[in-house]
Structures are given as structure tokens and as C-alpha cells.
Design a protein around this motif. Structure first.
Motif, mmCIF file in Angstrom:
data_model
loop_
_atom_site.group_PDB
_atom_site.id
_atom_site.type_symbol
_atom_site.label_atom_id
_atom_site.label_comp_id
_atom_site.label_asym_id
_atom_site.label_seq_id
_atom_site.Cartn_x
_atom_site.Cartn_y
_atom_site.Cartn_z
ATOM 1 N N ARG A 87 6.840 23.082 6.150
ATOM 2 C CA ARG A 87 6.318 23.239 7.079
ATOM 3 C C ARG A 87 5.782 24.664 7.248
ATOM 4 O O ARG A 87 5.710 25.687 8.040
ATOM 5 N N GLY A 88 4.448 24.630 5.899
ATOM 6 C CA GLY A 88 3.541 25.708 5.673
ATOM 7 C C GLY A 88 4.231 26.928 4.760
ATOM 8 O O GLY A 88 3.319 27.934 4.745
ATOM 9 N N ARG A 89 5.277 26.796 5.047
ATOM 10 C CA ARG A 89 6.081 28.564 4.171
ATOM 11 C C ARG A 89 6.246 28.527 2.698
ATOM 12 O O ARG A 89 6.642 26.851 2.270
ATOM 13 N N GLU A 90 5.450 28.813 2.219
ATOM 14 C CA GLU A 90 5.621 28.949 0.164
ATOM 15 C C GLU A 90 6.777 29.100 0.039
ATOM 16 O O GLU A 90 8.052 30.361 0.762
ATOM 17 N N VAL A 91 7.062 28.082 -1.134
ATOM 18 C CA VAL A 91 8.820 28.753 -1.873
ATOM 19 C C VAL A 91 8.453 27.534 -3.272
ATOM 20 O O VAL A 91 7.783 27.210 -3.228
ATOM 21 N N SER A 200 -6.390 20.219 5.197
ATOM 22 C CA SER A 200 -5.758 18.833 4.521
ATOM 23 C C SER A 200 -4.785 18.531 5.874
ATOM 24 O O SER A 200 -4.693 19.152 6.162
ATOM 25 N N GLN A 201 -4.123 16.807 5.950
ATOM 26 C CA GLN A 201 -3.792 16.363 6.385
ATOM 27 C C GLN A 201 -1.764 17.327 5.368
ATOM 28 O O GLN A 201 -1.395 17.360 6.152
ATOM 29 N N TYR A 202 -2.277 18.331 4.841
ATOM 30 C CA TYR A 202 -1.021 18.643 3.768
ATOM 31 C C TYR A 202 -0.745 20.530 4.831
ATOM 32 O O TYR A 202 -0.144 20.299 4.317
ATOM 33 N N ALA A 203 -1.531 20.540 5.310
ATOM 34 C CA ALA A 203 -1.820 21.963 5.852
ATOM 35 C C ALA A 203 -0.359 21.746 6.860
ATOM 36 O O ALA A 203 -1.212 21.347 7.611
#
Length: 348
Positions: A87-91, A200-203
Motif C-alpha cells: 500500500r505504498g510503503r516499501e519493505v 502509474s497504476q502502481y502508485a
């Protein structure tokens, strides 16, 4: 960049030890021999790309007898690291991709035991989850014995090219690919592709972070001939990128829409980009074009508008599943908001 994990030796029982850690030149040579002994030959270039070249290298667990790691390896479990967003938070996540047990040592639970060894080490190093696309043979073990959560069905779409595939399956069309200038391996992608990813749609969603670093590693898969099609505005802004691969599989010539990344602000241009991608696949000899796209992905409507339809697991040429296991409390993945494409495949 992730820090490579140091090698450890884990004693499974009085007969079997496990070498576990980040892959090395020595271990991928052993892995190559293990696959060759099972009738599957992988080139040194492919093994190096899979195990050494992405984000510090794959994590491997190799079980062996007391004869030694090089002398008698008997089972393998491997997963490679990815920069993943939830959900947009990098792990940090790991994609499970290779499992193997030699015939004489099957029935001892080595697949599950090796996976647990791997999971302990990568979880200690800070990984949030492991995920993957198990086939029908291993899926039950991942779910029942390794505690994976299921995200099925795999979101497969199919776009026939006329009656080509039917004719191929009936034996009246020979699987074929047409060589052209566009079939050379990709050496460069648009320099502004990371910016497109952020628009993009990935954001703000969940899935692998498809920035320039990841994409350049991914399209360098040895012996692959990905075609790159891009779309730009009049002033030169990148607003869409499609990657296409052609392979002789499943009794025909399959076109794979490996990636379809677009700026949602440009719906009409996205439709035109997809139309061009399908034409590229058809010109290269594809009988059908396959894509992976979740139903809530904004590009899903574009795909359906261009003739892509859901492929039922009952008639799919191969049974695949989608799942994951979390290592930390509060970590979960759902189909809603998950972005998925054929770039997530470890076989194409």
C-alpha cells in the motif's frame, strides 16, 4: 541494495546438513549440476542472472549428506529479494522461485525443512514476507505445511489472434516466431521509466517496485527477446510502457504481455499502446497473447476493451497459484490493490 547473508551450516539430522546463505559462484555451479541431474539444463548465464545479479543475490538452502556440499547435494530451496511496496510503503520481500529434491531423498520432508531454514534467516535479516507462484505439485506444501496465505486465482487473461492457436493445437499450424530487428535483446529502457512508475497504476499499491533498476535487471534475462513499446506526449513525457515476449509453449506460439505500465491520466493513449503491443506480438508469430492483471487494476478495463478475457483455471494449459507468508505482525497482502504482471513470473 540488500546486504548479502553470510553462509551458515545447519544440522538437520545425523545424515543431512544444510548450507544456507546468499548464493555464490560455487553454489550456483552446484545448483546447475543438481538441475542437470534431474534432466533440466540451465545455462551458467541464466543461473548467474537468477541467483547473483539482483539486489545482492538470491538466498539459497542446499541440503547435502556428510559426503559434502559439492560431492552430494540432495535438495534445494531458493528465493530472491525484491523491493516491495505494501500500500505504498516499501519493505523487503523475497520471491520463492526454485525447489528441488533428488529422487533418492524424496519423502523426508526436505522441501518444508529447507524452506523453514531459509525463512528464519531472511526474517532475521529484516524481510517482511515471502511470496511466489507455486505450481500444482508444490502448492499444497506451501499452504498446509508452510502456512502460506492464498491469493488465488492467478489473474490470467487471454487474447486470441484469430484462430491461430486453435489451428496450432489441431496440428494445422506450426508454432513459429518471426525474427526482426525488434527481437534483439533490450540493452536500455527509457531513462524516465522510474518517474512513470511513480505516476502509474502502481502508485500507492502493493507489489514489486518496478523502477529502472528492477526493470533493467528483469529484461536482461539471458536468451530472452523482450520487445519494448513506449508512448509519449507531444512534449516528450513518457506516459506508457509495454514489454512483450514471444515463446513457443503449450503447443503454440505464445505472446506474453510482460508489462503494461501507464499513466492513468492518459486512458486513450493507453488503449493505443496496448493495440500496438498486440500487433507486435501478432507480427512476431503469436497465436495468443497472455497477460496477468488484477480486476481492480485500472489497466484491466483497457485490456478487456482490446479483447482480453479471463482464462479459467480449468482450461489453463498450466496450473499455477498465488500466495505469500508474512514474517512480521501487521503484514498482510490482499488481492485488492495488488498489482501483478508477467514480470513477476520466474519462468518467462
Amino acid at each position: 541494495m540488500l546486504t548479502p547473508q553470510p553462509a551458515r551450516i545447519v544440522q538437520l539430522d545425523d545424515q543431512i546438513e544444510v548450507w544456507t546463505g546468499t548464493a555464490t559462484e560455487e553454489t550456483i555451479e552446484i545448483i546447475g549440476r543438481m538441475f542437470a541431474a534431474q534432466g533440466e539444463k540451465r545455462s551458467p548465464e541464466l543461473l548467474r542472472w537468477q541467483y547473483l545479479e539482483h539486489l545482492g543475490g538470491a538466498h539459497v538452502c542446499i541440503a547435502h549428506t556428510k559426503a559434502g556440499l559439492s560431492a552430494e547435494p540432495v535438495a534445494l530451496y531458493a528465493a530472491f529479494p525484491t523491493r516491495f511496496q505494501l500500500r505504498g510503503r516499501e519493505v523487503v520481500a523475497y520471491q520463492s522461485f526454485d525447489t528441488l529434491t533428488s529422487l533418492a531423498f524424496r519423502g523426508r520432508g526436505l522441501f518444508v525443512r529447507l524452506a523453514e531454514v531459509a525463512y528464519r534467516q531472511i526474517a532475521e535479516a529484516g524481510a517482511s514476507l515471502v511470496y511466489g507462484i507455486p505450481n500444482s505439485e508444490s502448492f499444497g506444501g506451501f499452504v498446509r505445511r508452510l502456512g502460506w496465505s492464498v491469493l488465488d486465482p492467478l489473474p490470467m487473461l487471454i487474447r486470441p489472434i484469430g484462430l491461430r492457436y486453435l489451428r496450432a493445437r489441431l496440428g494445422i499450424r506450426r508454432p513459429m516466431t518471426h525474427a526482426s530487428a525488434s527481437t534483439v535483446a533490450i540493452t536500455n529502457l527509457p531513462s524516465d521509466v522510474s518517474d512513470l512508475f511513480r505516476r502509474s497504476q502502481y502508485a500507492g499499491t502493493s507489489g514489486v517496485i518496478r523502477d529502472a533498476e528492477y526493470l533493467m535487471w528483469r529484461v536482461r534475462r539471458p536468451n530472452s527477446t523482450y520487445r519494448c513499446i513506449e508512448s509519449r506526449t507531444i512534449d516528450g513525457q513518457l506516459i506508457g510502457l509495454a514489454l512483450v515476449e514471444i515463446a513457443a509453449k503449450h503447443g503454440g506460439t505464445i505472446g506474453y504481455l510482460m508489462e503494461f505500465m501507464v499513466d492513468p491520466m492518459y486512458t486513450e493513449q493507453a488503449d493505443q499502446l496496448l493495440q500496438r503491443a498486440v500487433k507486435v506480438a501478432a507480427a512476431a508469430g503469436a497465436d495468443v497473447v497472455l497477460a496477468w492483471s488484477m480486476p481492480d487494476d485500472p489497466t484491466h478495463k483497457v485490456l478487456r476493451h482490446r479483447g482480453f478475457r479471463s482464462l479459467s483455471p480449468r482450461i489453463s494449459p498450466i496450473e499455477l497459484h498465488l500466495g505469500y507468508r508474512a514474517f512480521q505482525e501487521g503484514i498482510s497482502v490482499s488481492r485488492d490493490g495488488l498489482r501483478w504482471s508477467y514480470l513477476d513470473s520466474d519462468t518467462v
